[in-house]
Write a protein that holds these residues in place. Structure first.
Motif, PDB file in Angstrom:
ATOM      1  N   ARG A 270       2.647  -9.567  -3.752  1.00  0.00           N
ATOM      2  CA  ARG A 270       2.772  -8.212  -3.214  1.00  0.00           C
ATOM      3  C   ARG A 270       1.624  -7.337  -3.726  1.00  0.00           C
ATOM      4  O   ARG A 270       1.103  -6.487  -2.988  1.00  0.00           O
ATOM      5  CB  ARG A 270       4.118  -7.600  -3.601  1.00  0.00           C
ATOM      6  N   ALA A 271       1.235  -7.537  -4.977  1.00  0.00           N
ATOM      7  CA  ALA A 271       0.107  -6.788  -5.522  1.00  0.00           C
ATOM      8  C   ALA A 271      -1.186  -7.157  -4.804  1.00  0.00           C
ATOM      9  O   ALA A 271      -2.009  -6.291  -4.481  1.00  0.00           O
ATOM     10  CB  ALA A 271      -0.022  -7.057  -7.021  1.00  0.00           C
ATOM     11  N   ALA A 272      -1.370  -8.443  -4.542  1.00  0.00           N
ATOM     12  CA  ALA A 272      -2.576  -8.878  -3.832  1.00  0.00           C
ATOM     13  C   ALA A 272      -2.587  -8.361  -2.398  1.00  0.00           C
ATOM     14  O   ALA A 272      -3.649  -8.035  -1.848  1.00  0.00           O
ATOM     15  CB  ALA A 272      -2.668 -10.399  -3.845  1.00  0.00           C
ATOM     16  N   PHE A 273      -1.411  -8.255  -1.790  1.00  0.00           N
ATOM     17  CA  PHE A 273      -1.345  -7.824  -0.395  1.00  0.00           C
ATOM     18  C   PHE A 273      -1.678  -6.343  -0.239  1.00  0.00           C
ATOM     19  O   PHE A 273      -2.068  -5.908   0.850  1.00  0.00           O
ATOM     20  CB  PHE A 273       0.042  -8.106   0.181  1.00  0.00           C
ATOM     21  N   VAL A 274      -1.537  -5.564  -1.310  1.00  0.00           N
ATOM     22  CA  VAL A 274      -1.929  -4.154  -1.240  1.00  0.00           C
ATOM     23  C   VAL A 274      -3.406  -4.040  -0.878  1.00  0.00           C
ATOM     24  O   VAL A 274      -3.796  -3.261   0.002  1.00  0.00           O
ATOM     25  CB  VAL A 274      -1.639  -3.446  -2.582  1.00  0.00           C
ATOM     26  N   LEU A 313      -9.948  11.663  -2.808  1.00  0.00           N
ATOM     27  CA  LEU A 313      -8.577  12.175  -2.892  1.00  0.00           C
ATOM     28  C   LEU A 313      -7.558  11.042  -2.912  1.00  0.00           C
ATOM     29  O   LEU A 313      -6.613  11.043  -3.726  1.00  0.00           O
ATOM     30  CB  LEU A 313      -8.308  13.106  -1.708  1.00  0.00           C
ATOM     31  N   PHE A 314      -7.744  10.055  -2.052  1.00  0.00           N
ATOM     32  CA  PHE A 314      -6.770   8.960  -1.984  1.00  0.00           C
ATOM     33  C   PHE A 314      -6.860   8.040  -3.198  1.00  0.00           C
ATOM     34  O   PHE A 314      -5.858   7.417  -3.576  1.00  0.00           O
ATOM     35  CB  PHE A 314      -6.957   8.178  -0.686  1.00  0.00           C
ATOM     36  N   ILE A 315      -8.034   7.939  -3.826  1.00  0.00           N
ATOM     37  CA  ILE A 315      -8.122   7.180  -5.079  1.00  0.00           C
ATOM     38  C   ILE A 315      -7.247   7.831  -6.146  1.00  0.00           C
ATOM     39  O   ILE A 315      -6.528   7.155  -6.894  1.00  0.00           O
ATOM     40  CB  ILE A 315      -9.588   7.091  -5.554  1.00  0.00           C
ATOM     41  N   ILE A 316      -7.299   9.155  -6.213  1.00  0.00           N
ATOM     42  CA  ILE A 316      -6.478   9.879  -7.189  1.00  0.00           C
ATOM     43  C   ILE A 316      -4.990   9.671  -6.916  1.00  0.00           C
ATOM     44  O   ILE A 316      -4.176   9.551  -7.843  1.00  0.00           O
ATOM     45  CB  ILE A 316      -6.831  11.381  -7.157  1.00  0.00           C
ATOM     46  N   LEU A 317      -4.622   9.594  -5.639  1.00  0.00           N
ATOM     47  CA  LEU A 317      -3.213   9.479  -5.268  1.00  0.00           C
ATOM     48  C   LEU A 317      -2.660   8.061  -5.398  1.00  0.00           C
ATOM     49  O   LEU A 317      -1.438   7.878  -5.344  1.00  0.00           O
ATOM     50  CB  LEU A 317      -3.011   9.970  -3.829  1.00  0.00           C
ATOM     51  N   LEU A 318      -3.524   7.060  -5.554  1.00  0.00           N
ATOM     52  CA  LEU A 318      -3.043   5.675  -5.603  1.00  0.00           C
ATOM     53  C   LEU A 318      -2.004   5.442  -6.707  1.00  0.00           C
ATOM     54  O   LEU A 318      -0.907   4.935  -6.425  1.00  0.00           O
ATOM     55  CB  LEU A 318      -4.227   4.716  -5.764  1.00  0.00           C
ATOM     56  N   PRO A 319      -2.282   5.784  -7.969  1.00  0.00           N
ATOM     57  CA  PRO A 319      -1.243   5.546  -8.992  1.00  0.00           C
ATOM     58  C   PRO A 319      -0.068   6.507  -8.879  1.00  0.00           C
ATOM     59  O   PRO A 319       1.053   6.167  -9.265  1.00  0.00           O
ATOM     60  CB  PRO A 319      -2.005   5.741 -10.310  1.00  0.00           C
ATOM     61  N   VAL A 320      -0.319   7.702  -8.342  1.00  0.00           N
ATOM     62  CA  VAL A 320       0.766   8.674  -8.188  1.00  0.00           C
ATOM     63  C   VAL A 320       1.811   8.156  -7.207  1.00  0.00           C
ATOM     64  O   VAL A 320       3.021   8.355  -7.385  1.00  0.00           O
ATOM     65  CB  VAL A 320       0.197  10.028  -7.711  1.00  0.00           C
ATOM     66  N   SER A 321       1.343   7.452  -6.173  1.00  0.00           N
ATOM     67  CA  SER A 321       2.260   6.982  -5.130  1.00  0.00           C
ATOM     68  C   SER A 321       3.246   5.943  -5.634  1.00  0.00           C
ATOM     69  O   SER A 321       4.313   5.752  -5.042  1.00  0.00           O
ATOM     70  CB  SER A 321       1.451   6.397  -3.964  1.00  0.00           C
ATOM     71  N   SER A 322       2.905   5.265  -6.727  1.00  0.00           N
ATOM     72  CA  SER A 322       3.786   4.203  -7.227  1.00  0.00           C
ATOM     73  C   SER A 322       4.640   4.644  -8.409  1.00  0.00           C
ATOM     74  O   SER A 322       5.318   3.817  -9.020  1.00  0.00           O
ATOM     75  CB  SER A 322       2.945   2.987  -7.637  1.00  0.00           C
ATOM     76  N   SER A 324       7.341   6.338  -8.456  1.00  0.00           N
ATOM     77  CA  SER A 324       8.772   6.175  -8.177  1.00  0.00           C
ATOM     78  C   SER A 324       9.154   4.719  -7.948  1.00  0.00           C
ATOM     79  O   SER A 324      10.317   4.422  -7.668  1.00  0.00           O
ATOM     80  CB  SER A 324       9.156   7.000  -6.945  1.00  0.00           C
ATOM     81  N   GLY A 325       8.177   3.823  -8.048  1.00  0.00           N
ATOM     82  CA  GLY A 325       8.446   2.416  -7.800  1.00  0.00           C
ATOM     83  C   GLY A 325       8.499   2.058  -6.333  1.00  0.00           C
ATOM     84  O   GLY A 325       8.972   0.973  -5.969  1.00  0.00           O
ATOM     85  N   SER A 326       7.995   2.952  -5.487  1.00  0.00           N
ATOM     86  CA  SER A 326       8.029   2.720  -4.040  1.00  0.00           C
ATOM     87  C   SER A 326       6.806   1.910  -3.610  1.00  0.00           C
ATOM     88  O   SER A 326       5.669   2.388  -3.696  1.00  0.00           O
ATOM     89  CB  SER A 326       8.066   4.059  -3.295  1.00  0.00           C
ATOM     90  N   TYR A 327       7.050   0.710  -3.140  1.00  0.00           N
ATOM     91  CA  TYR A 327       5.963  -0.133  -2.639  1.00  0.00           C
ATOM     92  C   TYR A 327       5.409   0.426  -1.331  1.00  0.00           C
ATOM     93  O   TYR A 327       4.206   0.342  -1.064  1.00  0.00           O
ATOM     94  CB  TYR A 327       6.478  -1.555  -2.433  1.00  0.00           C
ATOM     95  N   ALA A 328       6.266   1.040  -0.518  1.00  0.00           N
ATOM     96  CA  ALA A 328       5.832   1.603   0.760  1.00  0.00           C
ATOM     97  C   ALA A 328       4.864   2.759   0.549  1.00  0.00           C
ATOM     98  O   ALA A 328       3.870   2.895   1.276  1.00  0.00           O
ATOM     99  CB  ALA A 328       7.043   2.068   1.568  1.00  0.00           C
ATOM    100  N   ALA A 329       5.133   3.601  -0.452  1.00  0.00           N
ATOM    101  CA  ALA A 329       4.242   4.730  -0.719  1.00  0.00           C
ATOM    102  C   ALA A 329       2.880   4.243  -1.200  1.00  0.00           C
ATOM    103  O   ALA A 329       1.832   4.751  -0.768  1.00  0.00           O
ATOM    104  CB  ALA A 329       4.872   5.658  -1.756  1.00  0.00           C
ATOM    105  N   LEU A 330       2.889   3.255  -2.098  1.00  0.00           N
ATOM    106  CA  LEU A 330       1.626   2.688  -2.571  1.00  0.00           C
ATOM    107  C   LEU A 330       0.854   2.059  -1.418  1.00  0.00           C
ATOM    108  O   LEU A 330      -0.374   2.219  -1.310  1.00  0.00           O
ATOM    109  CB  LEU A 330       1.898   1.649  -3.657  1.00  0.00           C
ATOM    110  N   MET A 331       1.558   1.371  -0.545  1.00  0.00           N
ATOM    111  CA  MET A 331       0.913   0.740   0.601  1.00  0.00           C
ATOM    112  C   MET A 331       0.310   1.788   1.538  1.00  0.00           C
ATOM    113  O   MET A 331      -0.814   1.623   2.046  1.00  0.00           O
ATOM    114  CB  MET A 331       1.924  -0.121   1.349  1.00  0.00           C
ATOM    115  N   ALA A 332       1.022   2.882   1.762  1.00  0.00           N
ATOM    116  CA  ALA A 332       0.539   3.922   2.671  1.00  0.00           C
ATOM    117  C   ALA A 332      -0.760   4.545   2.158  1.00  0.00           C
ATOM    118  O   ALA A 332      -1.726   4.721   2.915  1.00  0.00           O
ATOM    119  CB  ALA A 332       1.612   4.997   2.853  1.00  0.00           C
ATOM    120  N   ILE A 333      -0.803   4.881   0.880  1.00  0.00           N
ATOM    121  CA  ILE A 333      -2.019   5.474   0.315  1.00  0.00           C
ATOM    122  C   ILE A 333      -3.157   4.456   0.316  1.00  0.00           C
ATOM    123  O   ILE A 333      -4.319   4.805   0.568  1.00  0.00           O
ATOM    124  CB  ILE A 333      -1.748   5.991  -1.109  1.00  0.00           C
ATOM    125  N   SER A 334      -2.841   3.195   0.065  1.00  0.00           N
ATOM    126  CA  SER A 334      -3.869   2.155   0.098  1.00  0.00           C
ATOM    127  C   SER A 334      -4.469   2.017   1.494  1.00  0.00           C
ATOM    128  O   SER A 334      -5.683   1.837   1.647  1.00  0.00           O
ATOM    129  CB  SER A 334      -3.281   0.813  -0.350  1.00  0.00           C
TER     130      SER A 334
END
Length: 453
Positions: A270-274, A313-322, A324-334
């Motif tokens: 899942r990490a690689a798929f991001v 901006l999206f680089i800054i948001l990458l760790p913020v999106s995760s 809450s432990g949400s994989y969907a949020a991390l995927m969206a920002i990625s």
């Protein structure tokens, strides 16, 4: 349409023909260079485990490869101007493959630094800049689209390579995986063989007979090929400075996002798929940006600034999106970061001939890569150091994202940035033209003196 014609003034190319073959060669070249480089996050985790070193120490491997690619780009420009560019690029492909093969036998980090970092980076540097220059010199109207198509392979290879490398590491270990990558990189030799040597004018080949010893004349000739006086021109220097700021943070997600995703609690695949998913939107961003830029509705410089700011901006948001432990949020920002990063890459190279002219493009790209090399060397180790100090990647990505935003502000200081049309590209005057101009001035002075007498 008128703006598109103005944009291409002073930056003409034949617009197609064999150029489309070179686009295909650039497509494969970028896959085997940046596609591999972007997928090094898989090996990053393995190296940390095997060598039991800090994230900062391991980060130097990928940073050295990127920095060597950029540092040796001026050397590639000089060699391609002085000798057959096809041979230079084929040698680069051999060195790139050899470096990865030697890295598969590494017993310490120094071995990886020298083989995977310096040697492979040297090979990549000898082929990357001449290939990009060859493609841009082959197009005028569709230059940005051609570059975008050539670079969209980076996103495609990122999508394919991350899970593929994870599988290879599980099946063959990191040593076997690197050995296979070395064999794949030998395909760069075939890409270099597709480049047709360009005819140089006799004026470019002349060396002043009164310049002294043959060694001094040869050195003078090499320096003339490099065009170091470009650094004295404010537009080029400012643009190089902006690209350096961007370069510090741009590659950090490709080196550390997989490790961050694993630290956030997601599985290896899942990490690689991001990163793989970001590679898909990267492709879309490159093609869409190239197509839209060639419409001529907006200046390339303004589009580059827009994509740079959004990528930061999206680089800054990458760790913020995760958080809450949400994989969907991390995927969206990625996905959003991948699109902006791809769109940015299609534009930044196409701006260069607008600043220096197409006849100085190869030398300008070489110098630009040289200046960026220091920045590329700093990015990943700085990110790794912040991770070692804080225990997570929050500060790493925050600092990394701030550098592209700083690059955007630097672009705004370029002369004529806020105008709606591009200024005409400067033209390099040959020695023959300079001599004629000087002779004309002398004749005018003589005529005036005779008239006065």
């Amino acid at each position: 349409m008128a703006e598109a014609e103005t944009r291409s003034a002073g930056a003409r190319g034949p617009d197609g023909g064999w150029g489309w073959v070179l686009v295909a060669a650039l497509f494969v070249t970028n896959s085997l260079i940046f596609g591999v480089m972007r997928s090094m996050g898989i090996f990053f985790v393995e190296f940390v485990r095997y060598f039991e070193q800090s994230a900062q120490a391991i980060s130097w491997i990928s940073s050295l490869g990127l920095a060597a690619l950029q540092f040796f780009s001026p050397l590639a420009a000089m060699l391609c101007n002085a000798y057959n560019p096809r041979v230079v690029m084929m040698v680069g492909g051999l060195l790139a493959g050899l470096g990865l093969m030697l890295a598969s036998q590494a017993t310490c980090l120094l071995h990886l630094y020298l083989s995977m970092g310096v040697l492979s980076g040297l090979g990549w540097g000898l082929i990357f800049t001449p290939m990009v220059s060859s493609v841009m010199a082959s197009f005028t109207r569709h230059r940005t689209l051609a570059v975008g198509l050539g670079f969209c392979s980076i996103g495609l290879s990122s999508f394919a390579f991350n899970p593929l490398f994870q599988l290879m590491v599980e099946l063959y270990g990191w040593r076997g995986a690197l050995l296979i990558l070395g064999g794949l990189n030998l395909n760069l030799v075939a890409c270099g063989a597709l480049v047709r040597p360009q005819q140089r004018s006799k004026e470019d080949e002349q060396v002043d007979p009164g310049s002294g010893a043959p060694c001094a004349a040869g050195l003078q000739r090499l320096i003339s090929y490099l065009q170091p006086q470009l650094l004295l021109e404010r537009p080029f220097f400012t643009y190089s400075l902006a690209m350096s700021f961007i370069n510090i943070g741009f590659f950090v997600p490709y080196f550390h996002l997989v490790a961050h995703s694993r630290q956030a609690g997601f599985s290896d695949y899942r990490a690689a798929f991001v990163m793989s998913a970001a590679g898909i939107t990267d492709i879309l961003g490159r093609v869409a940006s190239g197509w839209f830029s060639d419409l001529g509705h907006f200046r390339l410089l303004h589009l580059a600034s827009l994509w740079t700011a959004l990528a930061g901006l999206f680089i800054i948001l990458l760790p913020v999106s995760s958080l809450s432990g949400s994989y969907a949020a991390l995927m969206a920002i990625s996905l959003l970061y991948g699109f902006c990063a791809g769109a940015l890459t299609s534009v930044v190279f196409a701006v260069v001939p607008l600043i220096v002219g197409v006849d100085r493009m190869l030398e300008a790209l070489g110098l630009l890569q040289l200046i960026e090399s220091g920045a590329g060397l700093l990015g990943a180790p700085l990110s790794g150091l912040l991770k070692d100090l804080t225990g997570n990647y929050m500060a790493s990505f925050a600092v990394a994202g701030s550098f592209p935003i700083l690059g955007t502000l630097t672009l705004a200081t370029l002369p004529g940035f806020f105008s709606r049309a591009d200024p005409p590209a400067p033209q390099r005057r040959s020695h023959h033209v300079k001599d004629k101009g000087l002779q004309s001035e002398l004749e005018q002075i003589n005529s005036l003196s005779h008239g006065a007498s």
